[in-house]
Scaffold this motif. Structure first.
Motif, mmCIF file in Angstrom:
data_model
loop_
_atom_site.group_PDB
_atom_site.id
_atom_site.type_symbol
_atom_site.label_atom_id
_atom_site.label_comp_id
_atom_site.label_asym_id
_atom_site.label_seq_id
_atom_site.Cartn_x
_atom_site.Cartn_y
_atom_site.Cartn_z
ATOM 1 N N PRO A 173 -6.442 10.988 -9.937
ATOM 2 C CA PRO A 173 -7.726 11.310 -9.275
ATOM 3 C C PRO A 173 -8.399 10.083 -8.670
ATOM 4 C CG PRO A 173 -7.591 12.367 -11.436
ATOM 5 C CD PRO A 173 -6.388 11.474 -11.327
ATOM 6 N N ALA A 174 -8.183 8.906 -9.246
ATOM 7 C CA ALA A 174 -8.819 7.688 -8.728
ATOM 8 C C ALA A 174 -8.318 7.335 -7.339
ATOM 9 C CB ALA A 174 -8.568 6.517 -9.681
ATOM 10 N N THR A 175 -7.137 7.856 -6.967
ATOM 11 C CA THR A 175 -6.595 7.549 -5.636
ATOM 12 C C THR A 175 -6.515 8.805 -4.765
ATOM 13 O OG1 THR A 175 -4.255 7.848 -6.247
ATOM 14 C CG2 THR A 175 -5.227 5.674 -6.636
ATOM 15 N N ALA A 176 -7.247 9.838 -5.148
ATOM 16 C CA ALA A 176 -7.222 11.098 -4.397
ATOM 17 C C ALA A 176 -8.551 11.387 -3.712
ATOM 18 C CB ALA A 176 -6.851 12.261 -5.310
ATOM 19 N N GLY A 177 -9.484 10.453 -3.790
ATOM 20 C CA GLY A 177 -10.814 10.683 -3.233
ATOM 21 C C GLY A 177 -10.816 10.961 -1.737
ATOM 22 N N TRP A 178 -9.861 10.386 -1.022
ATOM 23 C CA TRP A 178 -9.778 10.604 0.430
ATOM 24 C C TRP A 178 -9.678 12.089 0.775
ATOM 25 C CZ3 TRP A 178 -5.373 13.220 1.463
ATOM 26 C CH2 TRP A 178 -4.350 13.131 0.495
ATOM 27 N N ALA A 179 -9.106 12.886 -0.146
ATOM 28 C CA ALA A 179 -8.923 14.319 0.144
ATOM 29 C C ALA A 179 -10.253 15.057 0.207
ATOM 30 C CB ALA A 179 -8.009 14.958 -0.908
ATOM 31 N N GLY A 221 -9.496 4.835 3.782
ATOM 32 C CA GLY A 221 -10.349 5.595 4.692
ATOM 33 C C GLY A 221 -9.743 5.766 6.074
ATOM 34 N N LEU A 222 -8.462 5.441 6.212
ATOM 35 C CA LEU A 222 -7.801 5.565 7.511
ATOM 36 C C LEU A 222 -6.860 6.765 7.456
ATOM 37 C CD1 LEU A 222 -6.935 1.772 7.902
ATOM 38 C CD2 LEU A 222 -8.742 3.025 9.100
ATOM 39 N N LEU A 223 -7.370 7.911 7.912
ATOM 40 C CA LEU A 223 -6.586 9.142 7.844
ATOM 41 C C LEU A 223 -5.826 9.311 9.145
ATOM 42 C CD1 LEU A 223 -9.092 11.621 6.158
ATOM 43 C CD2 LEU A 223 -7.200 10.389 5.111
ATOM 44 N N GLY A 224 -4.582 8.950 9.142
ATOM 45 C CA GLY A 224 -3.767 9.101 10.335
ATOM 46 C C GLY A 224 -2.359 8.709 9.988
ATOM 47 N N TRP A 225 -1.507 8.766 10.968
ATOM 48 C CA TRP A 225 -0.107 8.464 10.735
ATOM 49 C C TRP A 225 0.072 6.959 10.622
ATOM 50 C CZ3 TRP A 225 4.458 8.280 14.553
ATOM 51 C CH2 TRP A 225 5.669 8.465 13.874
#
Lengths: 283, 283
Positions: A173-179, A221-225
């Protein structure tokens, strides 16, 4: 496939069927393959799946069975469909052999287009002494049942991603916050990793495991390919049965590129693989 | 060469002369070279020097000037003397190009024997945005004048090592205990790094810097040859003038193999290169 389904075995599983390579008659070292649509992210075939396919061809072509170090440079995006893998034995030594392989697909005219090129040194993991002197520690992450599976909510990777159904990923969960729009900003990704049909890990599936988590860029915080330029994996030990823990960190995002350092730990608390890739940062 | 000697410049230095590659007339992509006896450890030519030589050939062969990621698999030991580098342009893209190169020497009959094979992706470091988002920290080590140069006592590497005269290495005392029989046991090696003639660092000399310190195995109390199987280097930024800091760590020595993770930092506190190698542990 649900947890209750019969557990698949090494040699008879989705992963094994989808990484089958068929020697081409009369052309030594050449293998035909079919890139399965089951391992795609949006429309691109996952880079770790590709690497496992090439790794299987090299395992057939070289005198040693196991990948020890595999360096892959990614050239063009792969798509589901036919492919051919051309291998070369570069050097066959007593304890290590080195090979090269390229995976090609085909353009409209049928001409071969190279997707990835790989240099690899293979050995026999079973022949290594069992000695370990390590200061490495398994990733600090919650127990399996306290991590987040796909059923927890948003798809681990936005969009339509067939690979999600092939894996049983449970994110820390600590690394799933972006979702949920709240990335940690640390550039970390950690997950429990299994194949969805329960097939245990082996050296070839480790080549998939190092590149199967959401990109660490998401946690920045960089949601992309974040397309891989190069990925090198060291397989250090044959994995024990049971779920793997995969921890990935990015320490340096600079000039539009970032590295991803992955470690894979098995259920016996052994560091079974280390990898590093250079990727382009999402724009 | 003493500190007081005139400072050599990029393009006119020992390193540049000894990494000269000469295009062979009528054979595009083929370069002749001479492996200098000046970069040897005992009788073997240093792996980082070899990599810089191959890197220079690829820089000539590819449309982009700078190594971004270079994966080298070491096949047989190199010796001083003539060599030929055969390159291939694998893919030429807009911002990145990928090439392959092999360095060969010659057996008694004149037949070519392959020493190392390299896959590399090149770009233009000057064209990258200057943005940095990093959590990496420079190696924690004493100031230049508090580290130990060759004049401090025992040769940094036991035996007759020509390379010692080509480098101005100053070891962190905390990682130099092995030289007096008291290794720390941590598997770390840190040093200030300059070329002896004062030539400033550039992307090609970074390929030397990542593999020019004593092996981390020495700091684990294993004094012997740790031959490189594979070495991948990412060059992340053009280095500023002045001495570099190189920090190398081994976390996992297992099954007779170990990884060495190196970071190179420049005088402007930029992480300019990261590398990882898989090496055989000394016996």
């Amino acid at each position: 496939m649900s947890h209750a389904a019969a557990k698949a075995s090494i040699g008879d599983s989705e992963f094994d069927r989808d990484t089958t390579v068929t020697p081409r008659a009369g052309e030594p070292g050449v293998y035909d393959a079919e890139l399965s649509a089951g391992w795609t992210i949006i429309t691109a075939v996952n880079g770790g799946y590709l690497l496992a396919l090439v790794g299987r061809a090299l395992s057939a072509a070289l005198p040693h069975p196991d990948p020890f170090t595999v360096s892959a440079h990614y050239l063009t995006s792969s798509v589901p469909g036919p492919a051919v893998i051309r291998t070369e034995v570069v050097r066959a030594g007593r304890t290590l052999s080195t090979g090269q392989a390229s995976l090609f697909q085909f353009d409209e005219s049928g001409a071969e287009v190279e997707r990835i090129r790989v240099l690899a040194s293979y050995g026999d993991l079973a022949a290594l002494p069992d000695s370990v002197h390590t200061v490495a520690e398994p990733p600090a992450m919650p127990a399996y049942e306290d991590c987040l599976g796909a059923e927890a909510g948003p798809a681990p990777i936005p969009g339509s991603n067939a690979i999600v159904d092939r894996l049983r990923l449970r994110l820390d969960p600590a690394t799933a916050g972006w979702a949920v729009g709240a990335p940690s900003g640390k550039g970390e990704m950690r997950a429990w990793f299994e194949l969805a049909d329960g097939r245990d890990a082996d050296p070839l599936s480790l080549l998939l495991a190092v590149d199967a988590l959401p990109p660490t860029a998401f946690d920045l915080g960089l949601l992309g390919w974040a397309p891989t330029v190069e990925l090198t994996t060291h397989v250090r030990h044959r994995p024990a049965p049971g779920p793997l823990r995969v921890g990935i960190v990015t320490r340096n995002l600079a000039g539009g590129f970032l590295e991803e350092d992955a470690e894979v730990w098995d259920s016996a608390n052994r560091l079974v693989a280390q990898s590093r890739q250079l990727a382009r940062a999402p724009r």
